[in-house]
Design an enzyme around this catalytic site. Structure first.
Site, PDB file in Angstrom:
ATOM      1  NE  ARG A  74      -4.106  -1.919   2.050  1.00 52.48           N
ATOM      2  CZ  ARG A  74      -4.391  -2.857   2.956  1.00 52.48           C
ATOM      3  NH1 ARG A  74      -3.741  -2.880   4.116  1.00 52.48           N
ATOM      4  NH2 ARG A  74      -5.317  -3.752   2.726  1.00 52.48           N
ATOM      5  CG  ASP A  86      -6.196 -24.365   7.119  1.00 51.08           C
ATOM      6  OD1 ASP A  86      -5.621 -24.860   6.125  1.00 51.08           O
ATOM      7  OD2 ASP A  86      -6.119 -24.860   8.259  1.00 51.08           O
ATOM      8  CG  ASN A 113       2.741 -19.521  -4.194  1.00 50.12           C
ATOM      9  OD1 ASN A 113       3.813 -19.887  -4.652  1.00 50.12           O
ATOM     10  ND2 ASN A 113       2.606 -19.182  -2.906  1.00 50.12           N
ATOM     11  CE1 TYR A 178       5.843 -29.668  -2.975  1.00 50.05           C
ATOM     12  CE2 TYR A 178       7.808 -30.503  -4.077  1.00 50.05           C
ATOM     13  CZ  TYR A 178       6.943 -29.463  -3.791  1.00 50.05           C
ATOM     14  OH  TYR A 178       7.164 -28.225  -4.331  1.00 50.05           O
ATOM     15  CE  LYS A 182       3.674 -28.516  -5.591  1.00 49.73           C
ATOM     16  NZ  LYS A 182       3.087 -27.170  -5.708  1.00 49.73           N
TER      17      LYS A 182
HETATM   18  N1  LIG Z   1      10.851 -23.385  -2.422  1.00 48.17           N
HETATM   19  C1  LIG Z   1      11.089 -24.308  -3.352  1.00 48.17           C
HETATM   20  O1  LIG Z   1      12.223 -24.805  -3.490  1.00 48.17           O
HETATM   21  C2  LIG Z   1       9.998 -24.711  -4.304  1.00 48.17           C
HETATM   22  C3  LIG Z   1      10.369 -25.425  -5.474  1.00 48.17           C
HETATM   23  C4  LIG Z   1       9.379 -25.804  -6.366  1.00 48.17           C
HETATM   24  C5  LIG Z   1       8.059 -25.499  -6.102  1.00 48.17           C
HETATM   25  N2  LIG Z   1       7.721 -24.815  -4.967  1.00 48.17           N
HETATM   26  C6  LIG Z   1       6.293 -24.524  -4.745  1.00 48.17           C
HETATM   27  O2  LIG Z   1       6.151 -23.137  -4.514  1.00 48.17           O
HETATM   28  C7  LIG Z   1       4.957 -22.910  -3.771  1.00 48.17           C
HETATM   29  C8  LIG Z   1       5.259 -21.915  -2.655  1.00 48.17           C
HETATM   30  O3  LIG Z   1       6.169 -22.520  -1.762  1.00 48.17           O
HETATM   31  P1  LIG Z   1       7.349 -21.716  -1.052  1.00 48.17           P
HETATM   32  O4  LIG Z   1       8.603 -22.324  -1.494  1.00 48.17           O
HETATM   33  O5  LIG Z   1       7.181 -20.262  -1.191  1.00 48.17           O
HETATM   34  O6  LIG Z   1       7.105 -22.193   0.460  1.00 48.17           O
HETATM   35  P2  LIG Z   1       6.770 -21.370   1.799  1.00 48.17           P
HETATM   36  O7  LIG Z   1       7.723 -20.243   1.972  1.00 48.17           O
HETATM   37  O8  LIG Z   1       6.674 -22.401   2.862  1.00 48.17           O
HETATM   38  O9  LIG Z   1       5.322 -20.754   1.487  1.00 48.17           O
HETATM   39  C9  LIG Z   1       4.186 -21.580   1.417  1.00 48.17           C
HETATM   40  C10 LIG Z   1       2.950 -20.719   1.385  1.00 48.17           C
HETATM   41  O10 LIG Z   1       1.805 -21.586   1.292  1.00 48.17           O
HETATM   42  C11 LIG Z   1       0.892 -21.254   2.316  1.00 48.17           C
HETATM   43  N3  LIG Z   1       0.172 -22.409   2.809  1.00 48.17           N
HETATM   44  C12 LIG Z   1       0.689 -23.602   3.214  1.00 48.17           C
HETATM   45  N4  LIG Z   1      -0.291 -24.363   3.723  1.00 48.17           N
HETATM   46  C13 LIG Z   1      -1.441 -23.647   3.629  1.00 48.17           C
HETATM   47  C14 LIG Z   1      -2.788 -23.888   4.003  1.00 48.17           C
HETATM   48  N5  LIG Z   1      -3.167 -25.028   4.612  1.00 48.17           N
HETATM   49  N6  LIG Z   1      -3.713 -22.928   3.760  1.00 48.17           N
HETATM   50  C15 LIG Z   1      -3.354 -21.768   3.171  1.00 48.17           C
HETATM   51  N7  LIG Z   1      -2.099 -21.472   2.803  1.00 48.17           N
HETATM   52  C16 LIG Z   1      -1.150 -22.409   3.039  1.00 48.17           C
HETATM   53  C17 LIG Z   1       1.744 -20.641   3.441  1.00 48.17           C
HETATM   54  O11 LIG Z   1       0.957 -19.722   4.196  1.00 48.17           O
HETATM   55  P3  LIG Z   1       0.511 -19.917   5.730  1.00 48.17           P
HETATM   56  O12 LIG Z   1       1.486 -20.858   6.369  1.00 48.17           O
HETATM   57  O13 LIG Z   1       0.531 -18.514   6.292  1.00 48.17           O
HETATM   58  O14 LIG Z   1      -0.871 -20.463   5.617  1.00 48.17           O
HETATM   59  C18 LIG Z   1       2.802 -19.879   2.648  1.00 48.17           C
HETATM   60  O15 LIG Z   1       2.348 -18.598   2.312  1.00 48.17           O
HETATM   61  C19 LIG Z   1       4.492 -24.282  -3.300  1.00 48.17           C
HETATM   62  O16 LIG Z   1       3.411 -24.716  -4.105  1.00 48.17           O
HETATM   63  C20 LIG Z   1       5.696 -25.169  -3.520  1.00 48.17           C
HETATM   64  O17 LIG Z   1       5.326 -26.504  -3.777  1.00 48.17           O
HETATM   65  C21 LIG Z   1       8.661 -24.428  -4.066  1.00 48.17           C
END
Ligand SMILES: NC(=O)c1ccc[n+]([C@@H]2O[C@H](COP(=O)([O-])OP(=O)(O)OC[C@H]3O[C@@H](n4cnc5c(N)ncnc54)[C@H](OP(=O)(O)O)[C@@H]3O)[C@@H](O)[C@H]2O)c1
Length: 282
Positions: A74, A86, A113, A178, A182
């Site tokens: 903002r 959730d 995401n 996992y 994916k």
């Molecule tokens: N980091 C990597 O190396 C990587 C690689 C390939 C793909 N990805 C994908 O990227 C995406 C984002 O992951 P990230 O790496 O940014 O991980 P992260 O930092 O752990 O973030 C995950 C996000 O998902 C939310 N989330 C998890 N469980 C949830 C639930 N039950 N309800 C609502 N929100 C939920 C979390 O929010 P709250 O906990 O606040 O709810 C957080 O904002 C995922 O789909 C992951 O599979 C990640």
């Protein structure tokens, strides 16, 4: 990496549109809904969309994180709404829809995401976290997409980003659930992209490799993190550029593109055999 067009029969089948839709790729003033916006790649995607002039709807469970990000955006002049939800709860997608599109906001950009993983032997894993991956990574994503995309089709315009992973290109022992979620995400994105392209809706599967975020802490997967890591900002910048131009698959780093290409030519049993040895917990 863009999927190769397939030809055959009388008329060529065009699997991606790309630059032909350039006039409709302006995100300025459009509402973007970002799930999992409280951390990591989701927060970076929200910031990047704001850089492109989009208005943001941020959703996740941790309201304090969402409020901090909303405050930051903002101050840069971005209009922001927050919906706390959730995604383990099957009614959460409908709740998000009712608070946004259902309340009169046209959501033109849907960023699926939110996601989580769990590293370790499946036989000793927490079943709650295994099932949460299926619910959040797959079920909630399908529900949200089913709610928002029909409106995009009616408007003949929209963009959907679905978080897959380089783990979607082969089975990955010790993150078996996992990687399977994916693979589901990536195939769902590619199938849907082909269905809705003729209605002006673009769907992109984002396939990052190891990326700086809280993912490895949540997944207890520090071993995977040591192998070189990309910043969430870099991933977000490349992903939003690909989404804008309607690219169907984006692997945002060279090694990932190379590996995804290579595994097409190797027997899946052989790859899984070697990955099992490398990924096996100490
Ligand atoms: N980091 C990597 O190396 C990587 C690689 C390939 C793909 N990805 C994908 O990227 C995406 C984002 O992951 P990230 O790496 O940014 O991980 P992260 O930092 O752990 O973030 C995950 C996000 O998902 C939310 N989330 C998890 N469980 C949830 C639930 N039950 N309800 C609502 N929100 C939920 C979390 O929010 P709250 O906990 O606040 O709810 C957080 O904002 C995922 O789909 C992951 O599979 C990640």
């Amino acid at each position: 990496m863009m999927d190769a067009p397939v030809s055959g029969g009388a008329a060529p089948l065009i699997l991606y549109d790309g630059f032909a839709m350039a006039k409709t790729t302006d995100f300025n003033g459009k509402w973007a809904l970002v799930t999992g916006a409280s951390a990591g790649i989701g927060a970076a995607l929200a910031r990047e969309l704001a850089n492109h002039g989009a208005k943001l709807i941020l959703t996740a469970r941790r309201v304090d994180r969402l409020e901090t990000l909303a405050g930051e955006l903002r101050t840069r002049g971005t209009e922001v709404r927050i919906v706390v939800a959730d995604l383990n709860d099957p009614v959460a997608p409908q709740k998000i829809f009712d608070a946004t599109e259902g309340a009169g906001l046209s959501v033109d950009i849907l960023i699926n995401n939110a996601g989580l993983g769990q590293y370790g032997a499946f036989t000793q894993s927490e079943i709650a976290q295994e099932l949460s991956q299926v619910r959040v990574n797959c079920e909630a994503m399908v529900r949200l997409t089913r709610l928002f995309v029909p409106r995009m089709v009616e408007r003949r315009s929209g963009w959907v980003l679905i978080l897959a992973s380089t783990a979607s290109f082969q089975p990955v022992p010790y993150i078996s659930t996992y990687a399977a979620t994916k693979a589901f995400d990536r195939f769902f994105a590619l199938g849907l992209a082909a269905e809705v392209a003729r209605f002006g809706v673009k769907v992109t599967a984002l396939c990052p490799g190891p990326t700086e975020s809280e993912f490895f802490d949540v997944a207890h997967a520090g071993a995977f993190k040591r192998r070189g890591i990309q910043s969430a900002e870099d991933v977000a910048r490349l992903a939003i550029a690909a989404l804008k131009r309607g690219q169907r698959t984006i692997i945002p780093y060279f090694r990932g593109r190379f590996t995804a290409f290579l595994v097409r030519f190797l027997p899946v049993g052989l790859i899984t055999h070697y990955v099992e040895k490398e990924a096996r917990p100490a």
